[in-house]
Design an enzyme around this catalytic site. Structure first.
Site, PDB file in Angstrom:
ATOM      1  N   SER A   1       0.834  -1.195   0.000  1.00  0.00           N
ATOM      2  CA  SER A   1       0.000   0.000   0.000  1.00  0.00           C
ATOM      3  C   SER A   1       0.878   1.259   0.000  1.00  0.00           C
ATOM      4  O   SER A   1       1.657   1.467  -0.915  1.00  0.00           O
ATOM      5  CB  SER A   1      -0.975  -0.047   1.185  1.00  0.00           C
ATOM      6  OG  SER A   1      -1.961   0.948   1.097  1.00  0.00           O
TER       7      SER A   1
ATOM      8  N   ASP B   1     -10.624  -3.440  -4.678  1.00  0.00           N
ATOM      9  CA  ASP B   1      -9.760  -2.411  -4.110  1.00  0.00           C
ATOM     10  C   ASP B   1      -9.848  -1.150  -4.969  1.00  0.00           C
ATOM     11  O   ASP B   1      -9.743  -1.227  -6.199  1.00  0.00           O
ATOM     12  CB  ASP B   1      -8.313  -2.930  -4.075  1.00  0.00           C
ATOM     13  CG  ASP B   1      -7.330  -1.998  -3.393  1.00  0.00           C
ATOM     14  OD1 ASP B   1      -7.743  -0.931  -2.878  1.00  0.00           O
ATOM     15  OD2 ASP B   1      -6.134  -2.337  -3.367  1.00  0.00           O
TER      16      ASP B   1
ATOM     17  N   HIS C   1      -8.316  -4.751  -0.155  1.00  0.00           N
ATOM     18  CA  HIS C   1      -7.081  -4.067   0.204  1.00  0.00           C
ATOM     19  C   HIS C   1      -6.624  -4.515   1.596  1.00  0.00           C
ATOM     20  O   HIS C   1      -7.432  -4.635   2.508  1.00  0.00           O
ATOM     21  CB  HIS C   1      -7.320  -2.553   0.200  1.00  0.00           C
ATOM     22  CG  HIS C   1      -6.065  -1.752   0.332  1.00  0.00           C
ATOM     23  ND1 HIS C   1      -5.279  -1.441  -0.751  1.00  0.00           N
ATOM     24  CD2 HIS C   1      -5.459  -1.212   1.423  1.00  0.00           C
ATOM     25  CE1 HIS C   1      -4.238  -0.734  -0.342  1.00  0.00           C
ATOM     26  NE2 HIS C   1      -4.334  -0.586   0.966  1.00  0.00           N
TER      27      HIS C   1
END
Length: 278
Positions: free
Chosen positions: A132, A220, A250
């Site tokens: 991320s 996501d 996610h």
């Protein structure tokens, strides 16, 4: 939407009251790699925690945790860091860094660069990776260093600043990460709205970067920009391995206690380190 095994349980669990409780739950039962807690000197001369998971002598993966540049920790990313160490033959150095909003851009990036310099001084083969916002920082570090890197392992990274992509429209309200949350995180990390290529690396010249593995989550908001980054890397001549894990949200990579796909993708990353980069 057809979710992967365990994802509906993850969604139902929601958030835990504290990061410590979150880490305790998701780390329970995780295979443990031998580790050593260390400290490195960050970009402003401050001490920063690091944890070295022992996996082998093939090299060291510098691993940067996610959390939207404003949260996350070494402990919260232990399943992926320890898992890659156990399966790859590489050590994994998982680092902390200064967090927004108290420390906006470029503080966190400066710490990642400092960690890379510290690790490089020790010699040996080095790859870089993250999840991320950690994948964002890993790619930004790769773009702004002269140190030779063996490769990049990037899980569902923040690579652009367009909040109207196909996946942002499809998953604006979640589950999990939402469009509104991403806007808030950008505002904390980049309060001056610079949005330069080290904040949104889809804007960067990607030529000359080392081989990359990108693993994205199907459910996501960031899926579209991950697909765009894989295409941009390939177009820039970077050897790129691209995978979308179906039915996961996610943050799934550290949810192996309930989500078998998480462990499968950790193995995929470990094999990339072992087979492609070694």
């Amino acid at each position: 939407m057809r979710y992967a095994e365990g994802i509906e349980q993850v969604i139902a669990l929601g958030d835990f009251p504290t990061p410590e409780e979150t880490a305790a739950y998701w780390n329970e039962g995780v295979a443990k790699a031998p580790f050593e807690d260390l400290s490195y000197t960050g970009g402003a001369g401050q001490p920063q925690a690091a944890r070295l998971y022992r996996g082998g002598d093939a090299g060291t993966l510098l691993y940067i945790h996610g959390g939207g540049w404003a949260g996350g920790s070494i402990a919260l990313h232990e399943p992926s860091a320890a898992g890659m160490a156990l399966e790859s033959g590489w050590d994994v150095l998982s680092i902390s860094y200064r967090l927004a909003p108290a420390h906006p851009y470029p503080a966190g990036l400066e710490d990642c660069r400092a960690a890379l310099a510290w690790l490089s001084a020790k010699g040996g083969r080095i790859a870089i990776g993250g999840a991320s916002a950690g994948a964002n920082l890993a790619l930004a570090t790769s773009l702004s260093t002269t140190h030779k890197l063996a490769g990049m392992v990037l899980f569902y990274g923040v690579f652009g600043d367009d909040f109207d992509t196909e996946s942002y429209r499809a998953h604006a309200e979640g589950p999990g990460l939402t469009r509104a949350r991403m806007r808030d995180l950008f505002a904390m990390y980049d309060p001056d709205a610079l949005r330069d290529e080290l904040i949104a690396p889809l804007k960067a010249d990607l030529r000359g970067l080392p081989p990359a593995l990108l693993i994205a989550a199907e459910v996501d908001v960031l899926l579209s920009e991950n697909r765009a980054m894989a295409q941009a890397l390939s177009g820039a001549g970077v050897p790129t391995t691209w995978h979308v894990e179906p039915g996961v949200t996610h943050g799934f990579i550290n949810r192996g206690r309930l989500v078998p796909a998480a462990n499968a993708c950790i193995s995929k990353a470990a094999n990339f380190l072992k087979e492609t980069l070694t």
